[in-house]
Motif scaffolding. Structure first.
Motif, PDB file in Angstrom:
ATOM      1  N   THR A  15     -68.624 -12.876 -20.183  1.00  0.00           N
ATOM      2  CA  THR A  15     -67.979 -11.569 -20.311  1.00  0.00           C
ATOM      3  C   THR A  15     -67.773 -10.938 -18.943  1.00  0.00           C
ATOM      4  O   THR A  15     -66.706 -10.380 -18.653  1.00  0.00           O
ATOM      5  CB  THR A  15     -68.811 -10.645 -21.218  1.00  0.00           C
ATOM      6  OG1 THR A  15     -68.916 -11.259 -22.505  1.00  0.00           O
ATOM      7  CG2 THR A  15     -68.167  -9.275 -21.360  1.00  0.00           C
ATOM      8  N   ARG A  16     -68.778 -11.033 -18.088  1.00  0.00           N
ATOM      9  CA  ARG A  16     -68.645 -10.495 -16.732  1.00  0.00           C
ATOM     10  C   ARG A  16     -67.549 -11.213 -15.961  1.00  0.00           C
ATOM     11  O   ARG A  16     -66.756 -10.583 -15.250  1.00  0.00           O
ATOM     12  CB  ARG A  16     -69.969 -10.607 -15.980  1.00  0.00           C
ATOM     13  CG  ARG A  16     -71.016  -9.646 -16.469  1.00  0.00           C
ATOM     14  CD  ARG A  16     -72.312  -9.834 -15.720  1.00  0.00           C
ATOM     15  NE  ARG A  16     -73.358  -8.971 -16.254  1.00  0.00           N
ATOM     16  CZ  ARG A  16     -74.632  -9.089 -15.950  1.00  0.00           C
ATOM     17  NH1 ARG A  16     -75.035 -10.031 -15.126  1.00  0.00           N
ATOM     18  NH2 ARG A  16     -75.512  -8.267 -16.481  1.00  0.00           N
ATOM     19  N   ALA A  17     -67.497 -12.530 -16.079  1.00  0.00           N
ATOM     20  CA  ALA A  17     -66.470 -13.311 -15.380  1.00  0.00           C
ATOM     21  C   ALA A  17     -65.083 -12.943 -15.895  1.00  0.00           C
ATOM     22  O   ALA A  17     -64.131 -12.798 -15.106  1.00  0.00           O
ATOM     23  CB  ALA A  17     -66.734 -14.806 -15.557  1.00  0.00           C
ATOM     24  N   ASN A  23     -59.858  -7.660 -13.682  1.00  0.00           N
ATOM     25  CA  ASN A  23     -59.716  -6.724 -12.559  1.00  0.00           C
ATOM     26  C   ASN A  23     -58.822  -7.318 -11.470  1.00  0.00           C
ATOM     27  O   ASN A  23     -57.980  -6.617 -10.900  1.00  0.00           O
ATOM     28  CB  ASN A  23     -61.078  -6.378 -11.963  1.00  0.00           C
ATOM     29  CG  ASN A  23     -61.908  -5.511 -12.863  1.00  0.00           C
ATOM     30  OD1 ASN A  23     -61.403  -4.891 -13.783  1.00  0.00           O
ATOM     31  ND2 ASN A  23     -63.202  -5.480 -12.624  1.00  0.00           N
ATOM     32  N   HIS A  24     -59.016  -8.605 -11.180  1.00  0.00           N
ATOM     33  CA  HIS A  24     -58.215  -9.258 -10.141  1.00  0.00           C
ATOM     34  C   HIS A  24     -56.739  -9.264 -10.499  1.00  0.00           C
ATOM     35  O   HIS A  24     -55.881  -8.955  -9.667  1.00  0.00           O
ATOM     36  CB  HIS A  24     -58.704 -10.693  -9.916  1.00  0.00           C
ATOM     37  CG  HIS A  24     -60.027 -10.765  -9.238  1.00  0.00           C
ATOM     38  ND1 HIS A  24     -60.843 -11.866  -9.341  1.00  0.00           N
ATOM     39  CD2 HIS A  24     -60.705  -9.877  -8.469  1.00  0.00           C
ATOM     40  CE1 HIS A  24     -61.942 -11.659  -8.659  1.00  0.00           C
ATOM     41  NE2 HIS A  24     -61.893 -10.453  -8.132  1.00  0.00           N
ATOM     42  N   ASP A  30     -50.673  -4.488  -9.538  1.00  0.00           N
ATOM     43  CA  ASP A  30     -50.423  -3.196  -8.909  1.00  0.00           C
ATOM     44  C   ASP A  30     -49.657  -3.360  -7.597  1.00  0.00           C
ATOM     45  O   ASP A  30     -48.855  -2.506  -7.231  1.00  0.00           O
ATOM     46  CB  ASP A  30     -51.740  -2.459  -8.630  1.00  0.00           C
ATOM     47  CG  ASP A  30     -52.378  -1.897  -9.877  1.00  0.00           C
ATOM     48  OD1 ASP A  30     -51.675  -1.717 -10.893  1.00  0.00           O
ATOM     49  OD2 ASP A  30     -53.605  -1.653  -9.848  1.00  0.00           O
ATOM     50  N   VAL A  31     -49.906  -4.458  -6.916  1.00  0.00           N
ATOM     51  CA  VAL A  31     -49.294  -4.693  -5.615  1.00  0.00           C
ATOM     52  C   VAL A  31     -47.855  -5.195  -5.742  1.00  0.00           C
ATOM     53  O   VAL A  31     -46.982  -4.768  -4.976  1.00  0.00           O
ATOM     54  CB  VAL A  31     -50.136  -5.697  -4.792  1.00  0.00           C
ATOM     55  CG1 VAL A  31     -49.435  -6.092  -3.515  1.00  0.00           C
ATOM     56  CG2 VAL A  31     -51.510  -5.114  -4.501  1.00  0.00           C
ATOM     57  N   VAL A  32     -47.596  -6.085  -6.700  1.00  0.00           N
ATOM     58  CA  VAL A  32     -46.294  -6.765  -6.692  1.00  0.00           C
ATOM     59  C   VAL A  32     -45.347  -6.413  -7.837  1.00  0.00           C
ATOM     60  O   VAL A  32     -44.179  -6.788  -7.772  1.00  0.00           O
ATOM     61  CB  VAL A  32     -46.472  -8.305  -6.641  1.00  0.00           C
ATOM     62  CG1 VAL A  32     -47.164  -8.724  -5.359  1.00  0.00           C
ATOM     63  CG2 VAL A  32     -47.212  -8.817  -7.840  1.00  0.00           C
ATOM     64  N   LEU A  33     -45.811  -5.745  -8.853  1.00  0.00           N
ATOM     65  CA  LEU A  33     -44.951  -5.468 -10.008  1.00  0.00           C
ATOM     66  C   LEU A  33     -44.675  -3.977 -10.151  1.00  0.00           C
ATOM     67  O   LEU A  33     -45.466  -3.139  -9.732  1.00  0.00           O
ATOM     68  CB  LEU A  33     -45.614  -5.963 -11.303  1.00  0.00           C
ATOM     69  CG  LEU A  33     -45.911  -7.452 -11.409  1.00  0.00           C
ATOM     70  CD1 LEU A  33     -46.602  -7.752 -12.733  1.00  0.00           C
ATOM     71  CD2 LEU A  33     -44.658  -8.277 -11.264  1.00  0.00           C
ATOM     72  N   THR A  34     -43.562  -3.679 -10.805  1.00  0.00           N
ATOM     73  CA  THR A  34     -43.288  -2.295 -11.168  1.00  0.00           C
ATOM     74  C   THR A  34     -44.201  -1.926 -12.337  1.00  0.00           C
ATOM     75  O   THR A  34     -44.717  -2.815 -13.032  1.00  0.00           O
ATOM     76  CB  THR A  34     -41.819  -2.124 -11.617  1.00  0.00           C
ATOM     77  OG1 THR A  34     -41.626  -2.848 -12.835  1.00  0.00           O
ATOM     78  CG2 THR A  34     -40.843  -2.595 -10.553  1.00  0.00           C
ATOM     79  N   PRO A  35     -44.413  -0.647 -12.572  1.00  0.00           N
ATOM     80  CA  PRO A  35     -45.257  -0.263 -13.717  1.00  0.00           C
ATOM     81  C   PRO A  35     -44.757  -0.832 -15.052  1.00  0.00           C
ATOM     82  O   PRO A  35     -45.556  -1.243 -15.893  1.00  0.00           O
ATOM     83  CB  PRO A  35     -45.197   1.265 -13.703  1.00  0.00           C
ATOM     84  CG  PRO A  35     -44.968   1.613 -12.258  1.00  0.00           C
ATOM     85  CD  PRO A  35     -44.060   0.517 -11.752  1.00  0.00           C
TER      86      PRO A  35
END
Length: 67
Positions: A15-17, A23-24, A30-35
Motif C-alpha cells: 500500500t505504501r509503495a 504521488n510520483h 503536474d509538470v507536463v500536462l494541462t489540468p
C-alpha cells in the motif's frame, strides 16, 4: 513472525509503495500536462485500478489499518 502477521505487513508495504508511485505520477503530470489532460489520465488510472484490478479506493487505507 506468524504467517498472518507477515501477510498483513506485506499489505502495508504494498500500500505504501502504491501510494508513493501515485504521488510520483501525480507530480510528473503536474509538470507536463494541462489540468484537463491530467484529469483524464487520473480518471483512466482509477478505472484501471477499480475495474481491471478490482482494487477499490476504499480498500487501500483499510490495508494499512489492518496491521
Amino acid at each position: 513472525m506468524s504467517n498472518d502477521k507477515f501477510w498483513k505487513y506485506m499489505n502495508v508495504l504494498q500500500t505504501r509503495a502504491y501510494t508513493k508511485a501515485e504521488n510520483h505520477y501525480q507530480e510528473a503530470m503536474d509538470v507536463v500536462l494541462t489540468p484537463k489532460q491530467k484529469a483524464s489520465v487520473v480518471a483512466k488510472a482509477n478505472e484501471i485500478r477499480e475495474l481491471w484490478d478490482r482494487m477499490p479506493v476504499d480498500l487501500l487505507p483499510n490495508t494499512v489499518s489492518a496491521l
